[in-house]
Design a protein around this motif. Sequence first.
Motif, PDB file in Angstrom:
ATOM      1  N   ARG A 134       0.827  -1.211   0.000  1.00 14.26           N
ATOM      2  CA  ARG A 134       0.000   0.000   0.000  1.00 14.26           C
ATOM      3  C   ARG A 134       0.856   1.254   0.000  1.00 14.26           C
ATOM      4  O   ARG A 134       0.346   2.358  -0.103  1.00 14.26           O
ATOM      5  CB  ARG A 134      -0.908   0.012   1.230  1.00 14.26           C
ATOM      6  CG  ARG A 134      -1.829  -1.181   1.332  1.00 14.26           C
ATOM      7  CD  ARG A 134      -2.802  -0.992   2.483  1.00 14.26           C
ATOM      8  NE  ARG A 134      -3.812  -0.021   2.154  1.00 14.26           N
ATOM      9  CZ  ARG A 134      -4.510   0.688   3.052  1.00 14.26           C
ATOM     10  NH1 ARG A 134      -4.240   0.540   4.331  1.00 14.26           N
ATOM     11  NH2 ARG A 134      -5.425   1.542   2.679  1.00 14.26           N
ATOM     12  N   GLY A 135       2.179   1.088   0.172  1.00 12.87           N
ATOM     13  CA  GLY A 135       3.072   2.237   0.206  1.00 12.87           C
ATOM     14  C   GLY A 135       4.216   1.989   1.168  1.00 12.87           C
ATOM     15  O   GLY A 135       4.477   0.849   1.573  1.00 12.87           O
ATOM     16  N   THR A 136       4.898   3.064   1.539  1.00 14.27           N
ATOM     17  CA  THR A 136       6.075   2.949   2.408  1.00 14.27           C
ATOM     18  C   THR A 136       5.980   3.919   3.569  1.00 14.27           C
ATOM     19  O   THR A 136       5.597   5.081   3.395  1.00 14.27           O
ATOM     20  CB  THR A 136       7.370   3.228   1.622  1.00 14.27           C
ATOM     21  OG1 THR A 136       7.431   2.348   0.498  1.00 14.27           O
ATOM     22  CG2 THR A 136       8.600   3.008   2.494  1.00 14.27           C
ATOM     23  N   ILE A 137       6.355   3.447   4.753  1.00 16.29           N
ATOM     24  CA  ILE A 137       6.380   4.265   5.967  1.00 16.29           C
ATOM     25  C   ILE A 137       7.829   4.402   6.425  1.00 16.29           C
ATOM     26  O   ILE A 137       8.549   3.414   6.541  1.00 16.29           O
ATOM     27  CB  ILE A 137       5.547   3.626   7.102  1.00 16.29           C
ATOM     28  CG1 ILE A 137       4.118   3.326   6.627  1.00 16.29           C
ATOM     29  CG2 ILE A 137       5.553   4.532   8.327  1.00 16.29           C
ATOM     30  CD1 ILE A 137       3.334   4.534   6.181  1.00 16.29           C
ATOM     31  N   TYR A 142       2.053  -2.251   4.464  1.00 10.10           N
ATOM     32  CA  TYR A 142       3.045  -1.229   4.129  1.00 10.10           C
ATOM     33  C   TYR A 142       4.468  -1.762   4.201  1.00 10.10           C
ATOM     34  O   TYR A 142       4.792  -2.591   5.051  1.00 10.10           O
ATOM     35  CB  TYR A 142       2.912  -0.035   5.068  1.00 10.10           C
ATOM     36  CG  TYR A 142       1.677   0.795   4.828  1.00 10.10           C
ATOM     37  CD1 TYR A 142       1.674   1.816   3.890  1.00 10.10           C
ATOM     38  CD2 TYR A 142       0.488   0.528   5.517  1.00 10.10           C
ATOM     39  CE1 TYR A 142       0.532   2.570   3.649  1.00 10.10           C
ATOM     40  CE2 TYR A 142      -0.657   1.263   5.282  1.00 10.10           C
ATOM     41  CZ  TYR A 142      -0.626   2.281   4.349  1.00 10.10           C
ATOM     42  OH  TYR A 142      -1.757   3.019   4.105  1.00 10.10           O
ATOM     43  N   TYR A 190       7.172   9.386   0.933  1.00  4.44           N
ATOM     44  CA  TYR A 190       6.638   8.269   1.704  1.00  4.44           C
ATOM     45  C   TYR A 190       5.228   8.586   2.170  1.00  4.44           C
ATOM     46  O   TYR A 190       4.832   9.751   2.288  1.00  4.44           O
ATOM     47  CB  TYR A 190       7.533   7.953   2.891  1.00  4.44           C
ATOM     48  CG  TYR A 190       8.801   7.182   2.537  1.00  4.44           C
ATOM     49  CD1 TYR A 190       9.083   6.838   1.223  1.00  4.44           C
ATOM     50  CD2 TYR A 190       9.707   6.810   3.512  1.00  4.44           C
ATOM     51  CE1 TYR A 190      10.227   6.133   0.894  1.00  4.44           C
ATOM     52  CE2 TYR A 190      10.866   6.097   3.198  1.00  4.44           C
ATOM     53  CZ  TYR A 190      11.115   5.773   1.875  1.00  4.44           C
ATOM     54  OH  TYR A 190      12.240   5.071   1.553  1.00  4.44           O
ATOM     55  N   ASP A 191       4.476   7.554   2.458  1.00  2.00           N
ATOM     56  CA  ASP A 191       3.070   7.725   2.822  1.00  2.00           C
ATOM     57  C   ASP A 191       2.874   8.208   4.251  1.00  2.00           C
ATOM     58  O   ASP A 191       1.850   8.827   4.566  1.00  2.00           O
ATOM     59  CB  ASP A 191       2.333   6.402   2.617  1.00  2.00           C
ATOM     60  CG  ASP A 191       2.356   5.977   1.157  1.00  2.00           C
ATOM     61  OD1 ASP A 191       1.437   6.363   0.413  1.00  2.00           O
ATOM     62  OD2 ASP A 191       3.306   5.290   0.766  1.00  2.00           O
ATOM     63  N   GLY A 192       3.815   7.918   5.136  1.00  2.00           N
ATOM     64  CA  GLY A 192       3.718   8.343   6.529  1.00  2.00           C
ATOM     65  C   GLY A 192       5.052   8.206   7.217  1.00  2.00           C
ATOM     66  O   GLY A 192       5.975   7.564   6.707  1.00  2.00           O
ATOM     67  N   ILE A 229       2.023  14.336   4.321  1.00  3.27           N
ATOM     68  CA  ILE A 229       2.521  13.118   4.950  1.00  3.27           C
ATOM     69  C   ILE A 229       2.259  13.184   6.453  1.00  3.27           C
ATOM     70  O   ILE A 229       2.828  14.041   7.140  1.00  3.27           O
ATOM     71  CB  ILE A 229       4.032  12.951   4.692  1.00  3.27           C
ATOM     72  CG1 ILE A 229       4.304  12.905   3.189  1.00  3.27           C
ATOM     73  CG2 ILE A 229       4.567  11.695   5.383  1.00  3.27           C
ATOM     74  CD1 ILE A 229       5.778  12.929   2.836  1.00  3.27           C
ATOM     75  N   LEU A 249      -4.024   8.001   7.826  1.00  5.38           N
ATOM     76  CA  LEU A 249      -3.977   7.620   6.414  1.00  5.38           C
ATOM     77  C   LEU A 249      -5.363   7.292   5.875  1.00  5.38           C
ATOM     78  O   LEU A 249      -5.610   7.395   4.665  1.00  5.38           O
ATOM     79  CB  LEU A 249      -3.047   6.420   6.239  1.00  5.38           C
ATOM     80  CG  LEU A 249      -1.555   6.710   6.433  1.00  5.38           C
ATOM     81  CD1 LEU A 249      -0.760   5.408   6.481  1.00  5.38           C
ATOM     82  CD2 LEU A 249      -1.033   7.615   5.324  1.00  5.38           C
TER      83      LEU A 249
END
Length: 357
Positions: free
Chosen positions: A63-66, A94, A120-122, A143, A322
């Motif tokens: 779903r993305g990268t933290i 993630y 990055y997503d978070g 973010i 998110l």
Amino acid sequence: MKRVLALFLAAAMTAGLWGCANATKDPTAKPVEGQARPEEKSEEEPGEPKAQAEQEAQQGESRGTIGIGLFYLRDEYYIDVATRLVTALEEAGYETQVIDTDSDSAKMVSAIEDFTAKGYDGIICSGSELIASAVDEAVAQGIPVVCFDGSCNSENITANVTYDPIEDGVQVGNYVKQYIEDHWAEEETVEVAILDFPASAEICVGRTNGFISVMETIPNVKIVAQQDGKASRADSMAAAETILQANPDIKVAYGINFDTIAGFYAALDAIGKTDTICVASGSWGQEAIEFLAQDHPQYKAFTLMDPWAQADAAVASLLEALEGKDVEQTQAMSAVTYTAETIGDLDWKGIIDARKY
């Protein structure tokens, strides 16, 4: 027809086995009172964001990268926080990047800026007032940023998830107060020594102030020494040796973490002084816990912040952000002060056995 029926039965059996394999829960997870772990929130409908995240994770779709910024990985607490953060985020679908800033605020700022530049997503990171501008820029780029352990004083921070350091010191102080009432109520003076760490303005100073606030309510207590132990075992031992030379009758030694009080105990042990009790705040670590489990005659009480509880709370806050939900900005958690009688209530072995770092 027979071939179709066979294919149907094989598919059903495969689905059943897959479902059983994925129904296993983490057997070591144990929540602190008032702090639920993300996997405990199991009432979502299949269409809700978390269920969707779990389904995507099972299918291998990220779903993305933290980005995760840690104060340092030299400490067992941060090792266990990092382990839990990575596990929980991966379970939510993630990918993660962990950066050890080795207690260097400039490195933490650089890490946050790098996470932001990479889109990055978070971000989840150890907090301090020195990272506020980097946090502001990340949030401005959309973010969400969640801080744990220390807090960030930016009004834009998504959430500060921290243990209350003052309450930590108060809890240890209350243990000492009861111990004095039970054992030294008739003593004219009970001398107390404190090893603090002024460089940690939020956490360690808060712990010290909380402890002192209780000592000041005990009529026969006198604080005869307060020195900087630098949160180091060697420095604390040296400070304790100086304190004991001037105050040989100390009955209570307090430290802001386990290394500090272990240094004090080493000085006591070197001179064969066995009538001093040692207590400490923020003492998560296998050595400290095992001393309690073994009912050590002088190590009496330690406040232990549960690293998994803090990691789970931080992840839950980030996932809510998110998902576009409102997140409580200031979240003060309560640590627990353990003794030989209560340490068995904590599944500390499970947490330690799960370490990845």
